[in-house]
Design a protein around this motif. Structure first.
Motif, PDB file in Angstrom:
ATOM      1  N   ASP A   2       0.833  -1.213   0.000  1.00  0.00           N
ATOM      2  CA  ASP A   2       0.000   0.000   0.000  1.00  0.00           C
ATOM      3  C   ASP A   2       0.863   1.257   0.000  1.00  0.00           C
ATOM      4  N   VAL A   3       2.010   1.197   0.654  1.00  0.00           N
ATOM      5  CA  VAL A   3       2.908   2.364   0.712  1.00  0.00           C
ATOM      6  C   VAL A   3       3.362   2.741  -0.700  1.00  0.00           C
ATOM      7  N   GLU A   4       3.655   1.725  -1.498  1.00  0.00           N
ATOM      8  CA  GLU A   4       4.113   1.994  -2.874  1.00  0.00           C
ATOM      9  C   GLU A   4       3.042   2.688  -3.709  1.00  0.00           C
ATOM     10  N   GLY A   5       1.780   2.464  -3.351  1.00  0.00           N
ATOM     11  CA  GLY A   5       0.696   3.045  -4.130  1.00  0.00           C
ATOM     12  C   GLY A   5       0.211   4.389  -3.632  1.00  0.00           C
ATOM     13  N   LEU A   6       0.852   4.945  -2.613  1.00  0.00           N
ATOM     14  CA  LEU A   6       0.391   6.232  -2.073  1.00  0.00           C
ATOM     15  C   LEU A   6       0.541   7.349  -3.106  1.00  0.00           C
ATOM     16  N   PRO A   7      -0.526   8.117  -3.338  1.00  0.00           N
ATOM     17  CA  PRO A   7      -0.463   9.197  -4.336  1.00  0.00           C
ATOM     18  C   PRO A   7       0.120  10.492  -3.740  1.00  0.00           C
ATOM     19  N   ILE A   8       1.335  10.381  -3.201  1.00  0.00           N
ATOM     20  CA  ILE A   8       2.010  11.517  -2.566  1.00  0.00           C
ATOM     21  C   ILE A   8       3.400  11.666  -3.183  1.00  0.00           C
ATOM     22  N   ASP A   9       3.794  12.906  -3.475  1.00  0.00           N
ATOM     23  CA  ASP A   9       5.132  13.181  -4.003  1.00  0.00           C
ATOM     24  C   ASP A   9       6.178  12.725  -2.972  1.00  0.00           C
ATOM     25  N   PRO A  10       7.186  11.947  -3.401  1.00  0.00           N
ATOM     26  CA  PRO A  10       8.196  11.440  -2.461  1.00  0.00           C
ATOM     27  C   PRO A  10       8.952  12.522  -1.703  1.00  0.00           C
ATOM     28  N   ASP A  11       8.972  13.746  -2.246  1.00  0.00           N
ATOM     29  CA  ASP A  11       9.688  14.838  -1.576  1.00  0.00           C
ATOM     30  C   ASP A  11       8.795  15.648  -0.639  1.00  0.00           C
ATOM     31  N   LYS A  12       7.512  15.295  -0.585  1.00  0.00           N
ATOM     32  CA  LYS A  12       6.598  16.037   0.277  1.00  0.00           C
ATOM     33  C   LYS A  12       6.734  15.533   1.717  1.00  0.00           C
ATOM     34  N   PRO A  13       6.748  16.442   2.702  1.00  0.00           N
ATOM     35  CA  PRO A  13       6.819  16.002   4.105  1.00  0.00           C
ATOM     36  C   PRO A  13       5.571  15.200   4.494  1.00  0.00           C
ATOM     37  N   ILE A  14       5.778  14.044   5.095  1.00  0.00           N
ATOM     38  CA  ILE A  14       4.646  13.224   5.547  1.00  0.00           C
ATOM     39  C   ILE A  14       4.828  12.876   7.025  1.00  0.00           C
ATOM     40  N   ALA A  15       3.751  12.405   7.622  1.00  0.00           N
ATOM     41  CA  ALA A  15       3.804  11.870   8.977  1.00  0.00           C
ATOM     42  C   ALA A  15       2.878  10.663   9.042  1.00  0.00           C
ATOM     43  N   TYR A  16       3.171   9.744   9.936  1.00  0.00           N
ATOM     44  CA  TYR A  16       2.315   8.575  10.096  1.00  0.00           C
ATOM     45  C   TYR A  16       1.843   8.459  11.534  1.00  0.00           C
ATOM     46  N   ILE A  17       0.673   7.866  11.682  1.00  0.00           N
ATOM     47  CA  ILE A  17       0.142   7.448  12.977  1.00  0.00           C
ATOM     48  C   ILE A  17      -0.352   6.015  12.785  1.00  0.00           C
ATOM     49  N   THR A  18      -0.626   5.311  13.875  1.00  0.00           N
ATOM     50  CA  THR A  18      -0.991   3.906  13.710  1.00  0.00           C
ATOM     51  C   THR A  18      -2.158   3.494  14.595  1.00  0.00           C
TER      52      THR A  18
END
Length: 316
Positions: A146-162
């Motif tokens: 699923d991570v590979e399919g995320l529609p987010i630019d690789p250089d954009k700052p992201i954060a995760y929660i679980t």
């Protein structure tokens, strides 16, 4: 036949708090009190509370005006909280404090301008509640793929929660995949997710190493219980999830000299005892508890329930 008990097993502090909230609400306000969703994912717990006067519903529209309403340990979306206010329902929030912590983290990351990724299972009550607690778009992932399919630019700052009840190892792999794909990643360390989830998963690994068979006591819809059974399978030990002693199949015990026994965080100890009794009816047993973490975590009740109900005798 030897039965090895995992340490720790069974109720965690969040579950104890949630059940206490329902029981103390019944004492203080009298039956019925209404609970949105199962207070915890265990049929025996729910049935016992139902017998005391708790009414479990899936929608606030099922609750009569003015009735005391409790939100389950899994948390609810803000829209549910707002609907309760509009309907003027007096509410008690039994959301696990560690789930609330995830909500707070998510809002902080979103406010900081990061794209937010939630690691969890679609449709689980906790995930539904978390996604509804944060006023920002959330990308839900359940696997490394699923991570590979995320529609987010690789250089954009992201954060995760679980989600708090996931497999710690699976979560660690997904977090590693996020770091591999994105250049700017923030999020909690796996060790911060949920002490109870980690402790039970660590304990079940130790149990599986010395058992011929693993039995996990817990409900089918309990995410944390299902993860414990999956860990046993992954370690090559035949593993089964049962509600109680009635779920034990004597055929499982052929050629088995050591049974590992544990319970999910929402399963009461009397269900573990019912499994021990069921095994004892099949073959003589010796029970031993493995060494492990002794949990001393306690979560405080909502302010409305912290003081005992006044009685005529206590007032005089």
């Amino acid at each position: 036949m030897q039965i090895l008990l995992a340490q720790p097993r069974g109720f965690c502090a969040g579950v104890v708090r949630a059940i206490d909230i329902v029981e103390k609400a019944l004492d203080r306000y009298q039956a019925p009190v209404y609970v949105r969703h199962e207070i915890v994912h265990n049929r025996h717990v729910v049935d016992r509370l139902r017998g005391k006067g708790a009414v479990f519903v899936e929608d606030l529209s099922e609750i009569p005006a003015g009735s005391v309403t409790i939100f389950s340990a899994h948390g609810v979306a803000r829209s549910v909280q707002e609907e309760a206010k509009l309907r003027q329902l007096p509410t008690l929030d039994a959301t696990c404090p560690l789930v609330t912590k995830v909500h707070v983290q998510g809002r902080r990351y979103a406010k900081g301008g990061r794209d937010l990724v939630l690691v969890g299972h679609a449709g689980h009550a906790e995930v539904v509640g978390t996604m509804g607690q944060i006023d920002a778009p959330i990308h839900l992932v359940s696997t490394v793929e699923d991570v590979e399919g995320l529609p987010i630019d690789p250089d954009k700052p992201i954060a995760y929660i679980t989600q708090t009840t996931l497999s710690v190892d699976d979560t660690r792999s997904i977090i590693a995949a996020l770091h591999a794909r994105f250049s700017d990643v923030e999020g909690p360390d796996v060790s911060e997710i949920c002490y109870a989830t980690q402790n039970r998963q660590t304990a079940v690994r130790a149990l599986a190493r010395t058992s011929d068979l693993l039995i996990v006591v817990g409900a089918r819809n309990s995410s944390n219980s299902s993860r414990l059974r999956e860990i046993g399978d992954e370690m090559g030990v035949p593993s089964y999830l049962v509600d109680d002693g009635d779920g034990v199949d004597p055929a499982w015990l052929e050629g088995v000299s050591t049974v590992g026994l544990t319970a999910g965080a929402s399963a009461p100890d009397e269900l573990v005892q019912s499994v021990i009794a069921a095994l004892g009816r099949i073959r003589p047993v010796e029970v031993r508890t493995l060494d492990g973490v002794e949990e001393k975590v306690e979560f405080s009740l909502p302010p409305e329930l912290r003081h005992p109900v006044a009685t005529p005798e206590s007032v005089e």
